[in-house]
Design a protein around this motif. Sequence first.
Motif, PDB file in Angstrom:
ATOM      1  N   LYS A  73       0.724  -1.090   0.047  1.00  0.00           N
ATOM      2  CA  LYS A  73       0.198   0.140  -0.010  1.00  0.00           C
ATOM      3  C   LYS A  73       0.746   1.191   0.029  1.00  0.00           C
ATOM      4  CE  LYS A  73      -0.774   0.224   4.911  1.00  0.00           C
ATOM      5  NZ  LYS A  73      -1.694   0.073   6.082  1.00  0.00           N
ATOM      6  N   ASP A  74       2.159   1.217   0.578  1.00  0.00           N
ATOM      7  CA  ASP A  74       2.797   2.217   0.568  1.00  0.00           C
ATOM      8  C   ASP A  74       3.358   2.622  -0.981  1.00  0.00           C
ATOM      9  OD1 ASP A  74       2.740   2.509   3.407  1.00  0.00           O
ATOM     10  OD2 ASP A  74       4.562   1.564   3.837  1.00  0.00           O
ATOM     11  N   MET A  75       3.159   1.698  -1.875  1.00  0.00           N
ATOM     12  CA  MET A  75       3.534   2.083  -3.224  1.00  0.00           C
ATOM     13  C   MET A  75       2.689   2.672  -3.707  1.00  0.00           C
ATOM     14  SD  MET A  75       5.413  -1.445  -3.898  1.00  0.00           S
ATOM     15  CE  MET A  75       5.955  -1.096  -5.565  1.00  0.00           C
ATOM     16  N   LEU A  76       1.267   2.976  -3.492  1.00  0.00           N
ATOM     17  CA  LEU A  76      -0.104   3.369  -4.090  1.00  0.00           C
ATOM     18  C   LEU A  76       0.041   4.851  -3.595  1.00  0.00           C
ATOM     19  CD1 LEU A  76      -2.328   0.514  -3.446  1.00  0.00           C
ATOM     20  CD2 LEU A  76      -1.150   1.006  -5.592  1.00  0.00           C
ATOM     21  N   ILE A  77      -0.093   5.642  -4.402  1.00  0.00           N
ATOM     22  CA  ILE A  77      -0.396   7.306  -4.596  1.00  0.00           C
ATOM     23  C   ILE A  77      -1.401   7.695  -5.188  1.00  0.00           C
ATOM     24  CG2 ILE A  77       1.983   7.595  -3.463  1.00  0.00           C
ATOM     25  CD1 ILE A  77       2.840   8.438  -5.998  1.00  0.00           C
ATOM     26  N   ASP A  78      -1.712   8.794  -5.197  1.00  0.00           N
ATOM     27  CA  ASP A  78      -2.897   9.440  -6.047  1.00  0.00           C
ATOM     28  C   ASP A  78      -2.122   9.456  -7.389  1.00  0.00           C
ATOM     29  OD1 ASP A  78      -5.189  10.754  -6.861  1.00  0.00           O
ATOM     30  OD2 ASP A  78      -4.208  12.723  -6.833  1.00  0.00           O
ATOM     31  N   THR A  79      -3.101   8.906  -8.518  1.00  0.00           N
ATOM     32  CA  THR A  79      -2.655   8.837  -9.708  1.00  0.00           C
ATOM     33  C   THR A  79      -3.399   9.876 -10.553  1.00  0.00           C
ATOM     34  OG1 THR A  79      -4.442   6.972 -10.033  1.00  0.00           O
ATOM     35  CG2 THR A  79      -2.330   6.464  -9.470  1.00  0.00           C
ATOM     36  N   ASP A  80      -3.996  10.804 -10.502  1.00  0.00           N
ATOM     37  CA  ASP A  80      -4.437  11.771 -11.297  1.00  0.00           C
ATOM     38  C   ASP A  80      -3.501  12.644 -11.863  1.00  0.00           C
ATOM     39  OD1 ASP A  80      -6.877  10.935 -10.311  1.00  0.00           O
ATOM     40  OD2 ASP A  80      -7.275  12.654  -8.941  1.00  0.00           O
ATOM     41  N   ASP A  81      -3.376  12.348 -13.139  1.00  0.00           N
ATOM     42  CA  ASP A  81      -2.593  13.092 -14.047  1.00  0.00           C
ATOM     43  C   ASP A  81      -1.130  13.059 -13.600  1.00  0.00           C
ATOM     44  OD1 ASP A  81      -4.540  14.157 -15.537  1.00  0.00           O
ATOM     45  OD2 ASP A  81      -4.929  15.700 -14.188  1.00  0.00           O
ATOM     46  N   ASN A  82      -0.348  11.939 -13.070  1.00  0.00           N
ATOM     47  CA  ASN A  82       0.777  11.557 -12.791  1.00  0.00           C
ATOM     48  C   ASN A  82       1.436  10.324 -13.175  1.00  0.00           C
ATOM     49  OD1 ASN A  82       2.709  11.072 -10.991  1.00  0.00           O
ATOM     50  ND2 ASN A  82       1.999  12.278  -9.067  1.00  0.00           N
ATOM     51  N   ARG A  83       2.071  10.488 -14.086  1.00  0.00           N
ATOM     52  CA  ARG A  83       2.600   9.303 -14.801  1.00  0.00           C
ATOM     53  C   ARG A  83       3.591   8.483 -13.908  1.00  0.00           C
ATOM     54  NH1 ARG A  83       4.168  11.937 -20.718  1.00  0.00           N
ATOM     55  NH2 ARG A  83       2.265  12.349 -21.435  1.00  0.00           N
ATOM     56  N   ASP A  84       4.305   9.145 -13.026  1.00  0.00           N
ATOM     57  CA  ASP A  84       5.210   8.407 -12.229  1.00  0.00           C
ATOM     58  C   ASP A  84       4.395   7.505 -11.382  1.00  0.00           C
ATOM     59  OD1 ASP A  84       7.464   9.583 -13.377  1.00  0.00           O
ATOM     60  OD2 ASP A  84       7.547  10.991 -11.924  1.00  0.00           O
ATOM     61  N   ALA A  85       3.015   8.159 -10.823  1.00  0.00           N
ATOM     62  CA  ALA A  85       2.486   7.227  -9.904  1.00  0.00           C
ATOM     63  C   ALA A  85       1.650   6.239 -10.663  1.00  0.00           C
ATOM     64  CB  ALA A  85       1.121   8.139  -9.213  1.00  0.00           C
ATOM     65  N   VAL A  86       1.560   6.407 -12.005  1.00  0.00           N
ATOM     66  CA  VAL A  86       0.784   5.112 -12.496  1.00  0.00           C
ATOM     67  C   VAL A  86       1.767   4.111 -12.756  1.00  0.00           C
ATOM     68  CG1 VAL A  86       0.080   4.572 -15.033  1.00  0.00           C
ATOM     69  CG2 VAL A  86      -0.620   6.727 -13.828  1.00  0.00           C
ATOM     70  N   ARG A  87       3.036   4.400 -13.211  1.00  0.00           N
ATOM     71  CA  ARG A  87       4.135   3.345 -12.994  1.00  0.00           C
ATOM     72  C   ARG A  87       4.201   2.791 -11.692  1.00  0.00           C
ATOM     73  NH1 ARG A  87       6.600   7.351 -16.738  1.00  0.00           N
ATOM     74  NH2 ARG A  87       7.869   8.077 -15.045  1.00  0.00           N
ATOM     75  N   MET A  88       4.335   3.612 -10.767  1.00  0.00           N
ATOM     76  CA  MET A  88       4.448   3.082  -9.366  1.00  0.00           C
ATOM     77  C   MET A  88       3.287   2.073  -9.182  1.00  0.00           C
ATOM     78  SD  MET A  88       6.251   3.036  -6.643  1.00  0.00           S
ATOM     79  CE  MET A  88       7.353   4.510  -6.596  1.00  0.00           C
TER      80      MET A  88
ATOM     81  N   SER B 197       3.956  -1.244 -10.700  1.00  0.00           N
ATOM     82  CA  SER B 197       5.140  -1.750  -9.945  1.00  0.00           C
ATOM     83  C   SER B 197       4.435  -2.387  -8.712  1.00  0.00           C
ATOM     84  CB  SER B 197       6.220  -0.969  -9.426  1.00  0.00           C
ATOM     85  OG  SER B 197       6.815  -0.449 -10.624  1.00  0.00           O
ATOM     86  N   ALA B 198       3.385  -1.797  -8.090  1.00  0.00           N
ATOM     87  CA  ALA B 198       2.673  -2.383  -6.860  1.00  0.00           C
ATOM     88  C   ALA B 198       2.024  -3.581  -7.405  1.00  0.00           C
ATOM     89  CB  ALA B 198       1.804  -1.321  -6.380  1.00  0.00           C
ATOM     90  N   GLY B 199       1.543  -3.424  -8.715  1.00  0.00           N
ATOM     91  CA  GLY B 199       0.660  -4.725  -9.003  1.00  0.00           C
ATOM     92  C   GLY B 199       1.559  -5.977  -9.040  1.00  0.00           C
ATOM     93  N   PHE B 200       2.621  -5.736  -9.846  1.00  0.00           N
ATOM     94  CA  PHE B 200       3.541  -6.921  -9.839  1.00  0.00           C
ATOM     95  C   PHE B 200       3.994  -7.469  -8.734  1.00  0.00           C
ATOM     96  CE2 PHE B 200       4.661  -4.840 -14.032  1.00  0.00           C
ATOM     97  CZ  PHE B 200       3.900  -5.652 -14.881  1.00  0.00           C
ATOM     98  N   ALA B 201       4.342  -6.524  -7.635  1.00  0.00           N
ATOM     99  CA  ALA B 201       4.577  -7.148  -6.412  1.00  0.00           C
ATOM    100  C   ALA B 201       3.448  -7.645  -5.440  1.00  0.00           C
ATOM    101  CB  ALA B 201       5.086  -5.789  -5.367  1.00  0.00           C
ATOM    102  N   PHE B 202       2.434  -7.163  -5.820  1.00  0.00           N
ATOM    103  CA  PHE B 202       1.122  -7.508  -5.184  1.00  0.00           C
ATOM    104  C   PHE B 202       0.968  -9.093  -5.483  1.00  0.00           C
ATOM    105  CE2 PHE B 202      -3.298  -8.739  -5.202  1.00  0.00           C
ATOM    106  CZ  PHE B 202      -3.930  -8.523  -4.110  1.00  0.00           C
ATOM    107  N   ARG B 203       0.845  -9.263  -6.828  1.00  0.00           N
ATOM    108  CA  ARG B 203       0.477 -10.730  -7.302  1.00  0.00           C
ATOM    109  C   ARG B 203       1.548 -11.639  -6.705  1.00  0.00           C
ATOM    110  NH1 ARG B 203      -0.183  -7.080 -11.508  1.00  0.00           N
ATOM    111  NH2 ARG B 203      -2.123  -6.884 -12.534  1.00  0.00           N
TER     112      ARG B 203
END
Length: 279
Positions: free
Chosen positions: A123-138, A141-147
């Motif tokens: 959850k610490d890898m998840l941040i607000d993703t509104d108009d934020n490309r870095d956050a989308v990439r993060m 990455s969180a999705g890969f780790a989660f799986r």
Amino acid sequence: MSELQIYQASIERNMLEPAQADLVLTMMQQQYGAEFNHKHEKNTKAQLRATASRILAGLSEANIVLGLQRMRHEQRCPSLSAFRELCEYWKGPNEAWADAITYTKNKKHPITELTKQALDRVKDMLIDTDDNRDAVRMQQSAGFAFREIYEGLVEQAKLANDIERPYVPQKTEASGHIAIELQIIPEKSVYEKLTDEQRAIVDMQKRLVAQGMDHRTALNKARKELGNQKLNKLDNPELQAKVKKQPKQKFDTPFQKLVAQGMNVKDAFKQCKLEGANK
């Protein structure tokens, strides 16, 4: 006690009742007849019952019913280990990740205990993703780790003869915020830009949250009690003590003006951020 002894004790505590084991074996024999008899011809009825009780240890009645229902679509007689897999319903990592993302936005969305455990790890890898490309990439990455984490947790649960359970939040967690959401209480850098009147509202909100109230309800209650646009006209002693310390400040920044006009801190912060990006 060795690990093997602990494992054996766990199996014995959770072994299927003889009547339940007999029911499963009877249903399998009725459906597959000669194939079932041939598969188990070397075992006595007592041996077969004991084996079924051990292999199916830990399963609930609902799991067994699910296994019997799914077995109706099996053309060949399953082994007892294969039947256990029919009894278990473990969400796949992609489905669990989709549930986790939905849960971060809607706490009423049902998820499983293992999904929640895996989500808490990333959850610490998840941040607000509104108009934020870095956050989308993060988030990717969180999705890969989660799986990867989730699959490991499922494997551990299977080895422990555990079953999938729905996550039931504790009362103290009901108002918690996952990191993908913006906190309604402003950060220190934002808090320092507020006027005394606005800080009084935020301070009261913090106290209400500490008492167990969720963030948004606490903010609304603080606004209602301390006022919103006519703070200097209230009779609240706590607020007046703060206001009398120094003359009323002017709202010099766009952020302060928006908050003074009644916009909540979160929306004002986001609007100023958006306007700054468009300049």
